[in-house]
Design a protein around this motif. Structure first.
Motif, PDB file in Angstrom:
ATOM      1  N   ASP A 167       0.421  28.204   4.614  1.00  0.00           N
ATOM      2  CA  ASP A 167       0.764  28.303   3.192  1.00  0.00           C
ATOM      3  C   ASP A 167       1.322  29.683   2.822  1.00  0.00           C
ATOM      4  O   ASP A 167       1.672  29.917   1.680  1.00  0.00           O
ATOM      5  N   LYS A 212       0.467  35.249   1.041  1.00  0.00           N
ATOM      6  CA  LYS A 212      -0.363  34.058   0.841  1.00  0.00           C
ATOM      7  C   LYS A 212      -0.349  33.652  -0.634  1.00  0.00           C
ATOM      8  O   LYS A 212      -0.058  34.488  -1.501  1.00  0.00           O
ATOM      9  N   PRO A 213      -0.691  32.418  -0.927  1.00  0.00           N
ATOM     10  CA  PRO A 213      -0.688  31.965  -2.321  1.00  0.00           C
ATOM     11  C   PRO A 213      -1.565  32.864  -3.193  1.00  0.00           C
ATOM     12  O   PRO A 213      -2.671  33.252  -2.798  1.00  0.00           O
ATOM     13  N   GLY A 214      -1.071  33.185  -4.345  1.00  0.00           N
ATOM     14  CA  GLY A 214      -1.816  34.011  -5.284  1.00  0.00           C
ATOM     15  C   GLY A 214      -1.818  35.487  -4.937  1.00  0.00           C
ATOM     16  O   GLY A 214      -2.420  36.289  -5.661  1.00  0.00           O
ATOM     17  N   ASN A 219       3.485  35.216  -4.270  1.00  0.00           N
ATOM     18  CA  ASN A 219       3.496  33.787  -3.923  1.00  0.00           C
ATOM     19  C   ASN A 219       2.801  33.049  -5.059  1.00  0.00           C
ATOM     20  O   ASN A 219       1.575  33.117  -5.199  1.00  0.00           O
ATOM     21  N   ARG A 220       3.597  32.390  -5.875  1.00  0.00           N
ATOM     22  CA  ARG A 220       3.021  31.627  -6.986  1.00  0.00           C
ATOM     23  C   ARG A 220       3.247  30.149  -6.699  1.00  0.00           C
ATOM     24  O   ARG A 220       4.378  29.666  -6.763  1.00  0.00           O
ATOM     25  N   ASP A 221       2.183  29.476  -6.340  1.00  0.00           N
ATOM     26  CA  ASP A 221       2.248  28.038  -6.042  1.00  0.00           C
ATOM     27  C   ASP A 221       3.322  27.736  -5.002  1.00  0.00           C
ATOM     28  O   ASP A 221       4.119  26.800  -5.166  1.00  0.00           O
ATOM     29  N   GLY A 222       3.359  28.580  -3.998  1.00  0.00           N
ATOM     30  CA  GLY A 222       4.300  28.323  -2.906  1.00  0.00           C
ATOM     31  C   GLY A 222       5.710  28.816  -3.170  1.00  0.00           C
ATOM     32  O   GLY A 222       6.585  28.668  -2.320  1.00  0.00           O
ATOM     33  N   GLN A 223       5.937  29.387  -4.349  1.00  0.00           N
ATOM     34  CA  GLN A 223       7.260  29.908  -4.683  1.00  0.00           C
ATOM     35  C   GLN A 223       7.247  31.434  -4.616  1.00  0.00           C
ATOM     36  O   GLN A 223       6.299  32.065  -5.102  1.00  0.00           O
TER      37      GLN A 223
END
Ligand code: SF4
Length: 487
Positions: free
Chosen positions: A4, A18-20, A30-34
């Motif tokens: 992720d 990593k997310p967040g 990394n915001r929700d995978g973006q």
């Protein structure tokens, strides 16, 4: 790496995030995978500065009919726009607008500058350190003292050698110092064999813990020229003490024109021209940027054949901060007495004519490298277009000075840019906003990415933008005279 995590490719560090979480520079996350640019994207809004009610972002342009959109009231800056390092792809935003019937394009990107630094002008007479001496921050070399200017000491900080050519810590501290100064924060600097100075753009310097209040009225010679008439008839002799050019009223051209009699005064140092003396003392932080605290120390005995008992002598520094009044006794020795009221006025006049002391910070960077490839497929054409004044360069909407000669080497006063316009990447390098504005037709001619041109309205739905008022002292970054940028 975990599945992720996503990779940021906005600089050579190529963080996996990593997310967040955020990357090493805190600019991307990394915001929700973006992968998102975390700071708000800054838009200059003229209506806001007029106090007009602010409609939803570019509401009037919501219904775009495919034609070039009028956008003279807004300017999309590069602050928070993101980077497309290493510029194998077009700049993040290529925005169309219409100005007085001419279709214009603004190419917007946050440049990563390894070749950059700041020039710092510090308005003070106080000697900060010998030219060429190293300037340190947190013990690391971050620059050097360079040629002083009229009433100001100059520092040259940063540059590719300090960023990349020393230890890792030297590069990091240099980058941090540049970032602080460019974003309007204070930096404490130590100069080898010199002073400690706190520098902050558009704020007075603090030299060895003392807040500098005034910039000199002029050199010692200029001060004599400016105030000779006001002293005439009230005093027999005036010496304006200056580390560079000390002035002596009776010998100076201004005194001669007023027929001020000779006084038999003798100064140490080197006589340059009548009434102008060099090197009367060593540089320092006392009288007139010299090391003297007793002004009489720069005088030799008066000529007994010319001087007289009771001769009135004023000694004053170039800011009026230091002054002393003397009368010669029987042995022609100066004796200090209280400054008469009518002369106090002239000292006050010197102070009154001093401008407030400030620090000025100019970012200087080379935009002649790969970021040009984000503007055009043929980078040298952008350089030529800038040279021919067909392309206007701005930094956060602020005007820049582009150096003559090769490349796009620019300088910009950071205090004319919106707040927190700069960022960094840990390579280390500074991230600075840069916008190129030119006619759409010219953009096509220089090999621009015309297929990537988008109207301002296409930015509507993204709420990660903030409107700020343009600074009143800046010209509006979109040219207003038929689309042809001024030189
Ligand atoms: S340092 Fe910043 S810009 Fe560079 S890769 Fe990491 S997150 Fe992206």
């Amino acid at each position: 790496m975990s599945d992720d995590a996503i990779r940021c490719d906005a600089c050579p560090v190529l963080c996996y995030i990593k997310p967040g979480r955020t990357g090493a520079c805190d600019r991307y996350g990394n915001r929700d995978g973006q992968l998102v640019r975390l700071d708000p994207h800054v838009v200059l809004d003229r209506a806001k500065s007029r106090g007009d009610s602010v409609v939803p972002f570019l509401e009037t342009e919501r219904e775009w009919d495919g034609s070039i959109v009028k956008g003279p009231e807004t300017f999309i800056t590069a602050i928070g726009a993101g980077t497309t390092y290493p510029d194998y792809k077009p700049a993040p935003f290529i925005i169309s607008s219409e100005v007085e019937g001419v279709d214009m394009v603004t190419v917007v990107t946050e440049g990563i500058f390894s070749y950059c630094g700041v020039k710092v002008k510090i308005d003070t007479d106080r000697h900060l350190g010998p030219e060429r001496n190293l300037v340190r921050a947190k013990g690391e070399h971050v620059g050097h003292v360079t040629t002083s200017e009229y009433g100001s000491q100059m520092l040259s900080l940063g540059g590719v050698r300090h960023l990349t050519g020393g230890s890792r810590n030297e590069g990091n501290v240099t980058c941090e110092t540049l970032l602080d100064l460019c974003n309007g924060k204070a930096a404490e600097l130590e100069i080898d064999n010199g002073a400690t100075v706190t520098v902050q753009a558009d704020k007075p310097p603090i030299v060895n813990g003392a807040l500098e209040e005034r910039m000199r009225v002029g050199c010692g010679s200029a001060t004599i020229g400016m105030f000779a008439k006001q002293w005439f008839g009230k005093i027999d002799e005036v010496v304006v003490v200056d580390d560079h050019i000390t002035g002596v009223l009776s010998e100076h051209q201004a005194g001669k024109m007023l027929a001020v009699p000779e006084t038999g005064i003798k100064l140490k140092g080197r006589r340059s021209t009548p009434g102008r003396y060099f090197k009367v003392a060593e540089p320092g932080t006392a009288w007139g940027g010299t090391n003297i605290t007793d002004p009489l120390s720069i005088l030799a005995p008066f000529d007994a054949n010319v001087a007289w008992k009771g001769l009135r002598l004023l000694m004053v520094s170039t800011t009026g901060e230091h002054y002393a009044y003397y009368e010669l006794d029987d042995t022609l020795q100066p004796t200090e007495v209280e400054l008469p009221a009518e002369l106090r006025v002239s000292v006050e006049r010197i102070k009154e004519n001093c401008e407030p002391a400030l620090c000025s910070v100019l970012f200087m960077g080379g935009a002649g490298g790969s970021l040009r490839a984000g503007v055009t497929e043929n980078p040298v054409k952008l350089t030529r277009s800038v040279r021919e004044s067909l392309t206007r360069v701005t930094c956060g909407g602020a005007p820049v000075y582009v150096w003559p000669g090769g490349g796009i080497t620019l300088m910009v006063d950071v205090s004319r840019m919106p707040q927190n316009a700069f960022g960094y990447v840990p390579t280390p390098a500074l991230v600075a906003p840069i916008e190129f504005t030119l006619r759409l037709a010219d953009y096509g001619a220089l090999g621009g990415y015309v297929e990537r041109v988008r109207p301002v309205s296409s930015l509507l739905e993204d709420n990660g933008r903030v409107r700020v008022s343009p600074r009143p002292e800046n010209p509006w970054p979109l040219p207003s005279h038929g689309g042809k940028p001024r030189s």
